[in-house]
Scaffold this motif. Structure first.
Motif, PDB file in Angstrom:
ATOM      1  N   SER A 219       0.891  -1.400  -0.033  1.00 54.82           N
ATOM      2  CA  SER A 219       0.005  -0.480  -0.364  1.00 54.82           C
ATOM      3  C   SER A 219       0.478   1.355   0.195  1.00 54.82           C
ATOM      4  O   SER A 219       2.193   0.638   0.367  1.00 54.82           O
ATOM      5  N   SER A 220       0.262   2.337  -0.431  1.00 58.56           N
ATOM      6  CA  SER A 220       1.208   3.352  -0.951  1.00 58.56           C
ATOM      7  C   SER A 220       0.965   4.088   0.897  1.00 58.56           C
ATOM      8  O   SER A 220       1.676   5.488   0.967  1.00 58.56           O
ATOM      9  N   ASN A 221       0.238   3.716   1.530  1.00 60.36           N
ATOM     10  CA  ASN A 221       0.474   3.918   3.118  1.00 60.36           C
ATOM     11  C   ASN A 221       0.181   2.860   4.039  1.00 60.36           C
ATOM     12  O   ASN A 221      -0.578   2.102   3.965  1.00 60.36           O
ATOM     13  N   ARG A 222       1.370   3.333   4.511  1.00 61.46           N
ATOM     14  CA  ARG A 222       1.889   2.297   5.510  1.00 61.46           C
ATOM     15  C   ARG A 222       0.994   1.921   6.838  1.00 61.46           C
ATOM     16  O   ARG A 222       0.934   1.021   6.959  1.00 61.46           O
ATOM     17  N   ASN A 224      -2.053   2.662   7.376  1.00 63.52           N
ATOM     18  CA  ASN A 224      -3.220   1.787   6.693  1.00 63.52           C
ATOM     19  C   ASN A 224      -2.846   0.370   6.154  1.00 63.52           C
ATOM     20  O   ASN A 224      -4.461   0.135   6.371  1.00 63.52           O
ATOM     21  N   ALA A 225      -1.959   0.102   5.965  1.00 61.55           N
ATOM     22  CA  ALA A 225      -1.474  -1.197   5.464  1.00 61.55           C
ATOM     23  C   ALA A 225      -1.346  -2.021   6.643  1.00 61.55           C
ATOM     24  O   ALA A 225      -1.471  -3.236   6.726  1.00 61.55           O
ATOM     25  N   VAL A 226      -0.649  -1.444   8.158  1.00 63.44           N
ATOM     26  CA  VAL A 226      -0.460  -1.996   9.195  1.00 63.44           C
ATOM     27  C   VAL A 226      -2.135  -2.229   9.649  1.00 63.44           C
ATOM     28  O   VAL A 226      -2.567  -3.295  10.372  1.00 63.44           O
ATOM     29  N   ASP A 227      -2.602  -1.511   9.823  1.00 62.31           N
ATOM     30  CA  ASP A 227      -4.195  -1.556  10.144  1.00 62.31           C
ATOM     31  C   ASP A 227      -4.876  -3.005   9.408  1.00 62.31           C
ATOM     32  O   ASP A 227      -5.735  -3.215  10.440  1.00 62.31           O
ATOM     33  N   THR A 228      -4.862  -2.896   8.247  1.00 69.97           N
ATOM     34  CA  THR A 228      -5.686  -4.046   7.124  1.00 69.97           C
ATOM     35  C   THR A 228      -5.457  -4.929   7.799  1.00 69.97           C
ATOM     36  O   THR A 228      -6.010  -6.529   8.239  1.00 69.97           O
ATOM     37  N   ALA A 229      -4.075  -5.548   7.788  1.00 67.45           N
ATOM     38  CA  ALA A 229      -2.966  -6.649   8.767  1.00 67.45           C
ATOM     39  C   ALA A 229      -3.247  -6.826  10.022  1.00 67.45           C
ATOM     40  O   ALA A 229      -3.983  -8.036  10.078  1.00 67.45           O
ATOM     41  N   HIS A 230      -3.491  -6.519  10.142  1.00 67.18           N
ATOM     42  CA  HIS A 230      -3.387  -6.405  11.960  1.00 67.18           C
ATOM     43  C   HIS A 230      -5.113  -6.347  12.304  1.00 67.18           C
ATOM     44  O   HIS A 230      -5.059  -7.942  13.012  1.00 67.18           O
ATOM     45  N   ARG A 231      -6.140  -6.326  11.227  1.00 66.27           N
ATOM     46  CA  ARG A 231      -7.926  -6.612  11.288  1.00 66.27           C
ATOM     47  C   ARG A 231      -7.840  -8.013  10.735  1.00 66.27           C
ATOM     48  O   ARG A 231      -8.657  -8.599  11.490  1.00 66.27           O
ATOM     49  N   LEU A 232      -7.610  -8.737   9.695  1.00 67.94           N
ATOM     50  CA  LEU A 232      -7.477  -9.337   9.173  1.00 67.94           C
ATOM     51  C   LEU A 232      -6.701 -10.446   9.411  1.00 67.94           C
ATOM     52  O   LEU A 232      -7.092 -12.187   9.472  1.00 67.94           O
ATOM     53  N   TRP A 233      -5.663  -9.853   9.733  1.00 68.14           N
ATOM     54  CA  TRP A 233      -4.771 -11.742  10.343  1.00 68.14           C
ATOM     55  C   TRP A 233      -3.559 -11.720  10.966  1.00 68.14           C
ATOM     56  O   TRP A 233      -2.592 -11.428  11.664  1.00 68.14           O
ATOM     57  N   VAL A 268       5.365  -8.204  10.161  1.00 70.83           N
ATOM     58  CA  VAL A 268       4.800  -8.038   8.199  1.00 70.83           C
ATOM     59  C   VAL A 268       5.304  -7.222   7.764  1.00 70.83           C
ATOM     60  O   VAL A 268       4.920  -5.748   7.592  1.00 70.83           O
ATOM     61  N   THR A 269       5.665  -7.185   6.154  1.00 67.81           N
ATOM     62  CA  THR A 269       5.990  -5.933   5.565  1.00 67.81           C
ATOM     63  C   THR A 269       5.128  -5.988   4.889  1.00 67.81           C
ATOM     64  O   THR A 269       3.790  -6.534   4.481  1.00 67.81           O
ATOM     65  N   CYS A 270       4.934  -4.323   4.955  1.00 65.52           N
ATOM     66  CA  CYS A 270       3.470  -3.630   4.931  1.00 65.52           C
ATOM     67  C   CYS A 270       3.926  -1.959   3.971  1.00 65.52           C
ATOM     68  O   CYS A 270       4.778  -1.814   4.719  1.00 65.52           O
ATOM     69  N   GLY A 271       3.569  -1.765   3.519  1.00 65.66           N
ATOM     70  CA  GLY A 271       4.030  -0.597   1.965  1.00 65.66           C
ATOM     71  C   GLY A 271       4.294  -0.373   1.210  1.00 65.66           C
ATOM     72  O   GLY A 271       4.034  -1.600   0.946  1.00 65.66           O
ATOM     73  N   ASP A 272       4.280   0.441   0.228  1.00 66.42           N
ATOM     74  CA  ASP A 272       5.133   0.162  -0.810  1.00 66.42           C
ATOM     75  C   ASP A 272       7.147   0.405  -0.813  1.00 66.42           C
ATOM     76  O   ASP A 272       7.396   0.688  -2.014  1.00 66.42           O
TER      77      ASP A 272
END
Length: 318
Positions: A219-222, A224-233, A268-272
């Motif tokens: 994701s271009s917004n790290r 947001n990516a961390v939030d997504t990974a934390h919510r789903l996995w 988790v590898t998050c961001g771009d």
């Protein structure tokens, strides 16, 4: 040379989304597909659990890539004879481009018949016997078997692949890695642990394939990516044997309260950042893996495939 594949998460995406991802993966330059086999997702936020054998049939008509299950439990939810029939048909549909990844399973998926969840030692014995049964059936000969865990009565598979169907065995510790080396055609593990790969090779694995997978969130917004990974996995960071013994998504949600956002950000590898994604995947190659499958967490699949096609895969192959 390590091959780079895409990991289809049956727990997180609908059947239609999985087929679309498979097509995008092929177009992006991934050379293989792996797919998870679950009855339940790990948590309700993931929200899916497509039947893997239906999905493999659909994938065989949608793309030309090889497919591996990561992983199927052939011991409890489905009898090994039924799993053997499903795997043999999948291999025929895929023109021999199918590998059956197997493991001792999780109570999350296997408890549904209401039986008690066996100890690891019992499950390992069940897996070894199941692999024996399936290999016999893959020959297309009539099979009768009376074992400690399974009975097969004059069964024959009439639809079988022309070539031997490889069975890869999942393991997360040295004892299980030795079992994989002894009974498997390859080894599945999800961390780039060179010592574990060594235990597999020394336990009989030799030059057999080593296969692994990793989840990322491009994701271009790290944040947001961390939030997504934390919510789903968040379940990816649960310690020890919890992933094998907790029986329902609700239990995993309770245990995941111990997994903080900071823990996900660190693990988790998050961001771009291209170099971070390259390094995450390259760690598996350095540890001796022959195949590594990357799965994108969350809905931003298009940007992930664009980035990996244009930036990450070329860097890995360069």
């Amino acid at each position: 040379m390590t091959e780079f594949g895409y990991f289809l998460s049956s727990e997180e995406f609908t059947p239609g989304e999985l087929i679309d991802q498979a097509r995008r993966a092929q177009e992006a330059g991934f050379t293989r597909l792996a797919i998870s086999d679950h009855f339940h997702p790990w948590n309700d936020a993931q929200g899916n659990s497509a039947f893997v054998w239906s999905m493999i049939g659909a994938l065989s008509q949608a793309v030309d890539l090889p497919v591996t299950t990561l992983v199927t439990c052939p011991t409890v939810r489905l009898h090994p004879a039924v799993t053997a029939q499903a795997a043999a048909t999948s291999s025929v549909l895929l023109g021999g481009r199918f590998a059956l990844g197997v493991g001792t399973g999780e109570a999350l998926n296997e408890h549904i018949h209401g039986d008690g969840w066996p100890s690891f030692e019992t499950r390992a014995g069940m897996l070894e016997e199941a692999v024996e049964v399936m290999r016999k059936l893959f020959t297309g000969e009539v099979v009768s078997h009376r074992g400690r865990h399974y009975t097969v009565d004059t069964a024959r598979l009439y639809t079988v692949p022309e070539q031997p169907l490889p069975i890869y065995v999942s393991a997360f510790g040295p004892k299980a890695a030795e079992l994989a080396g002894r009974i498997g055609d390859g080894f599945v593990t999800m961390t780039p642990d060179a010592d574990l790969v060594g235990a597999f090779r020394e336990g009989g694995g030799g030059k057999k394939k080593v296969v692994g997978g990793v989840k990322v969130c491009w994701s271009s917004n790290r944040d947001n990516a961390v939030d997504t990974a934390h919510r789903l996995w968040p379940t990816e960071l649960l310690p020890g044997e919890l992933a094998q013994i907790l029986p329902t998504p609700a239990h995993f949600e309770q245990a995941s309260e111990l997994v903080t956002r900071e823990m996900v950000s660190d693990a988790v590898t998050c961001g771009d950042a291209v170099e971070e994604h390259v390094e995450t995947v390259r760690a598996y190659a350095r540890a001796g893996f022959d195949e590594v499958y990357v799965g994108q967490i969350g809905p931003d699949q298009e940007v992930f495939f664009d980035a990996y096609r244009e930036l990450v895969l070329p860097a890995l192959r360069g």
